[in-house]
Design an enzyme around this catalytic site. Structure first.
Site, PDB file in Angstrom:
ATOM      1  N   GLY A   1       0.827  -1.194   0.000  1.00 17.13           N
ATOM      2  CA  GLY A   1       0.000   0.000   0.000  1.00 17.13           C
ATOM      3  C   GLY A   1       0.866   1.251   0.000  1.00 17.13           C
ATOM      4  O   GLY A   1       1.923   1.301  -0.633  1.00 17.13           O
ATOM      5  N   SER A   2       0.452   2.249   0.757  1.00 20.62           N
ATOM      6  CA  SER A   2       1.108   3.567   0.693  1.00 20.62           C
ATOM      7  C   SER A   2       2.516   3.607   1.261  1.00 20.62           C
ATOM      8  O   SER A   2       3.212   4.624   1.113  1.00 20.62           O
ATOM      9  CB  SER A   2       0.237   4.614   1.402  1.00 20.62           C
ATOM     10  OG  SER A   2      -0.958   4.815   0.681  1.00 20.62           O
ATOM     11  N   ILE A   3       2.958   2.548   1.925  1.00 17.55           N
ATOM     12  CA  ILE A   3       4.374   2.470   2.325  1.00 17.55           C
ATOM     13  C   ILE A   3       5.254   2.654   1.090  1.00 17.55           C
ATOM     14  O   ILE A   3       6.327   3.260   1.141  1.00 17.55           O
ATOM     15  CB  ILE A   3       4.672   1.094   2.974  1.00 17.55           C
ATOM     16  CG1 ILE A   3       3.908   0.928   4.288  1.00 17.55           C
ATOM     17  CG2 ILE A   3       6.172   0.905   3.206  1.00 17.55           C
ATOM     18  CD1 ILE A   3       4.341   1.845   5.386  1.00 17.55           C
ATOM     19  N   PHE A   4       4.763   2.154  -0.037  1.00 15.21           N
ATOM     20  CA  PHE A   4       5.548   2.187  -1.271  1.00 15.21           C
ATOM     21  C   PHE A   4       5.651   3.594  -1.858  1.00 15.21           C
ATOM     22  O   PHE A   4       6.481   3.839  -2.743  1.00 15.21           O
ATOM     23  CB  PHE A   4       4.936   1.229  -2.297  1.00 15.21           C
ATOM     24  CG  PHE A   4       5.848   0.878  -3.429  1.00 15.21           C
ATOM     25  CD1 PHE A   4       6.900   0.000  -3.254  1.00 15.21           C
ATOM     26  CD2 PHE A   4       5.678   1.444  -4.684  1.00 15.21           C
ATOM     27  CE1 PHE A   4       7.759  -0.321  -4.294  1.00 15.21           C
ATOM     28  CE2 PHE A   4       6.526   1.136  -5.736  1.00 15.21           C
ATOM     29  CZ  PHE A   4       7.581   0.244  -5.536  1.00 15.21           C
ATOM     30  N   LYS A   5       4.845   4.527  -1.372  1.00 14.43           N
ATOM     31  CA  LYS A   5       4.956   5.908  -1.855  1.00 14.43           C
ATOM     32  C   LYS A   5       6.325   6.513  -1.538  1.00 14.43           C
ATOM     33  O   LYS A   5       6.739   7.493  -2.166  1.00 14.43           O
ATOM     34  CB  LYS A   5       3.849   6.768  -1.247  1.00 14.43           C
ATOM     35  CG  LYS A   5       2.464   6.474  -1.826  1.00 14.43           C
ATOM     36  CD  LYS A   5       1.384   7.244  -1.096  1.00 14.43           C
ATOM     37  CE  LYS A   5       0.005   6.861  -1.639  1.00 14.43           C
ATOM     38  NZ  LYS A   5      -1.095   7.411  -0.829  1.00 14.43           N
TER      39      LYS A   5
END
Length: 584
Positions: free
Chosen positions: A304-308
């Site tokens: 999820g947004s960890i990858f941002k």
């Protein structure tokens, strides 16, 4: 004539039957005494076992210590060992009762209940002084001894692992030892975790036991002498000094249980040394589910947004960030009105409030110039490779500290490249959805890398393997892989972005503002497959932000309506800092 033929046939049949029985008897008594039947049963050993009463003091298998030298995988307790068939009325029960501070009749009652050599279940733990006084009595069949027993499976369940019998594995991995007789098919081996990866160093070379031989009726064969048998090599068993901090491991497990994380876990890393301090995965396994419940901290998950963080790093490094540019965060990556109406946000606000549209747009802009740019930056941050320590140790070419660790991925290797070239697919990838997968261990290592300013290295779970006297057999040196793979400016910007996630009153990590120290980190929410109401919830970060000591990742893979991750993170971080302050 017919009757004579029948007689001969019957005689031949009986003779063949007798010959078969004689061969069978010879096979049992003379030929296959050490390897009988397809199970390779050692008949001589089994015969001895039937006539032997024994009590195992130590199974001879190596053990694990935490970084401060405390036992992790075993407990050593002083106990009273009794051989009940040697008990006689002339035992000085009164003297024994005075030493143990128990009524004489209570002690006799405990002894009469025993069917085989066992340790007495005393109401209070035996002291070393009591042990010495018991042994000074020199009573046949009564011995005070430090007994080693394996800890219950739930403690450090997945990282330490379990042991059990596996005859096929013994034959495959330890044929030379089996042939020499130093191990048997009943010798316990590691089933998973570090028990498996370090098994060549830990496998038992012989047990320490009290042994007493009896006849068929249970009467003494060789008088009243109980033999003490131990390993012939005083340098064994070996032990592994791990990097784990026992108190921090206990804290991690305690708060995962308190907050009822049913699936997920946590990883804690020392930022300065890049050593694993604690790791726990849920659900824990038992003896029947060893291979059913994998270690979710070393298997890849949807980030999820960890990858941002990856998309942000690429945008900063490639000069795609315009500080005055604002993105419409009322719209999602599908071009529809988003559930969260965040308004028009700049780059920093988009990161702290986790706006998908911003990072989808930036990724499309980046990919237009370099089709593999997202993968390249994920690799620079160490998300696509093994993050645990691995290397050559003696004749083991690919020795690993972590059991069955998986590598991350950006794309599904079974899909075609064109499946990822549409604007929507690029946007989904940029926010850690579609087919992006990383391990929580890799996420924690990425946080430690950013906290240090860019130096990446493999995560160690062990410092060394040592002989019984403490002499070092193997030292695991640091493995630094990437050095300053991103510019200092990009790392500084990433640090600032991660701090703002918590400092921003509207940031997704603002709940951690109540801690007495600053946390830097990133939240992540990912839909789990086709289950619309089940999400994977992350918080990955490091603390204290101004002087990073620890990188911590918490994952809840069964997130529904309750946000457990920040609560678990806060409780673990607070206790870890308290433990650290006390240890200093």
């Amino acid at each position: 004539m017919l009757s004579r033929k029948r007689t001969i046939a019957a005689g031949v049949s009986i003779l063949l039957l007798i010959l078969c029985l004689m061969y069978r008897l010879a096979d049992i008594q003379l030929i296959s005494t050490k390897s009988f039947s397809k199970n390779n049963v050692n008949l001589i050993q089994e015969s001895v076992n039937q006539r032997t009463h024994r009590f195992t003091i130590n199974d001879g298998r190596g053990y694990f210590l935490d970084r401060n030298g405390e036992l992790l995988s075993t407990d050593v307790k002083p106990q009273i060992v009794v051989f009940p068939n040697l008990y006689k009325k002339d035992w000085p029960i009164v003297t024994i009762s005075e030493i143990l501070q128990l009524p004489p009749q209570k002690i006799e009652e405990m002894i009469y209940q025993l069917k085989k050599p066992s340790a007495l279940l005393l109401p209070a733990e035996l002291t070393l002084q009591q042990m010495n006084r018991i042994n000074e009595l020199e009573i046949p069949g009564l011995y005070a001894q430090l007994v080693t027993r394996r800890k219950p499976l739930p403690f450090a369940n997945h990282i330490i692992g379990a042991v059990g019998e596996d005859p096929d594995l013994i034959k495959q991995k330890y044929k030379d030892k089996l042939d020499k007789g130093t191990v048997s098919i009943a010798t316990k081996t590691g089933k998973n975790g570090m028990q498996y990866t370090f098994d060549p160093f830990l496998i038992s070379e012989g047990e320490t036991q009290f042994i007493y031989h009896v006849d068929r009726q249970g009467n003494p064969l060789f008088g009243l002498d109980v033999k003490y048998r131990t390993q012939t090599n005083p340098l064994y068993p070996l032990h592994v000094k791990t990097t784990i901090d026992k108190k921090m491991q206990e804290a991690v497990e305690r708060y995962l249980s308190i907050h009822q994380v049913e699936a997920g876990g946590a990883v804690l890393i020392d930022v300065e040394t890049n050593e694993l301090l604690a790791m726990a995965s849920r659900p824990v396994f038992n003896s029947k589910t060893i291979y059913k419940h994998e270690n979710k901290m070393t298997t890849h998950q949807i980030p999820g947004s960890i990858f941002k963080i990856v998309t942000a790093a690429a945008a900063i490094e490639e000069n795609k960030v315009q500080n005055d540019k604002r993105y419409d965060c009322n719209v999602n990556i599908y071009g529809k009105q988003d559930e969260r109406q965040l308004g028009m946000l700049n780059f920093e606000e988009s990161f702290s409030r986790s706006c998908n549209k911003t990072f989808g747009d930036l990724a499309n802009e980046l990919v237009a110039e370099n089709n593999n740019i997202i993968e390249e930056y994920a690799e620079k941050l160490g998300l696509l490779e093994f993050n645990g320590w691995r290397g050559q140790v003696y004749h083991f070419d690919n020795f690993s500290h972590f059991y069955q660790e998986e590598q991350g991925q950006i794309r599904n290797p079974n899909k075609k490249m064109q499946d990822y070239q549409s604007p929507l697919a690029i946007s989904q990838t940029a926010i850690g959805q579609l087919d992006v997968r990383i391990t929580p261990l890799a996420a924690a290592n990425m946080m430690a890398t950013i906290a240090r300013g860019g130096t990446w290295s493999e995560v160690k779970a062990a410092k060394s393997v040592n002989f019984a006297n403490g002499t070092e057999l193997v030292e695991f040196k640091d493995h630094n892989g990437k050095k300053e793979s991103l510019s200092p400016y990009t790392m500084m910007r990433l640090q600032s972005l991660l701090v703002n996630v918590v400092k921003d009153e509207n940031g997704t990590g603002h709940a951690l503002q109540s801690l007495p120290f600053q946390v830097a980190g990133k939240t992540g929410t990912a839909q789990k497959g086709e289950e619309a109401n089940v999400y994977i919830k992350w918080f990955a970060g490091y603390f204290p932000a101004d002087n990073p000591k620890f990188a911590l990742v918490v994952v809840d893979m069964k997130h529904d309506t309750v946000n457990r991750t920040t609560s678990v993170y806060a409780d673990i971080a607070k206790v870890v800092m308290e433990i650290s302050d006390r240890e200093e």
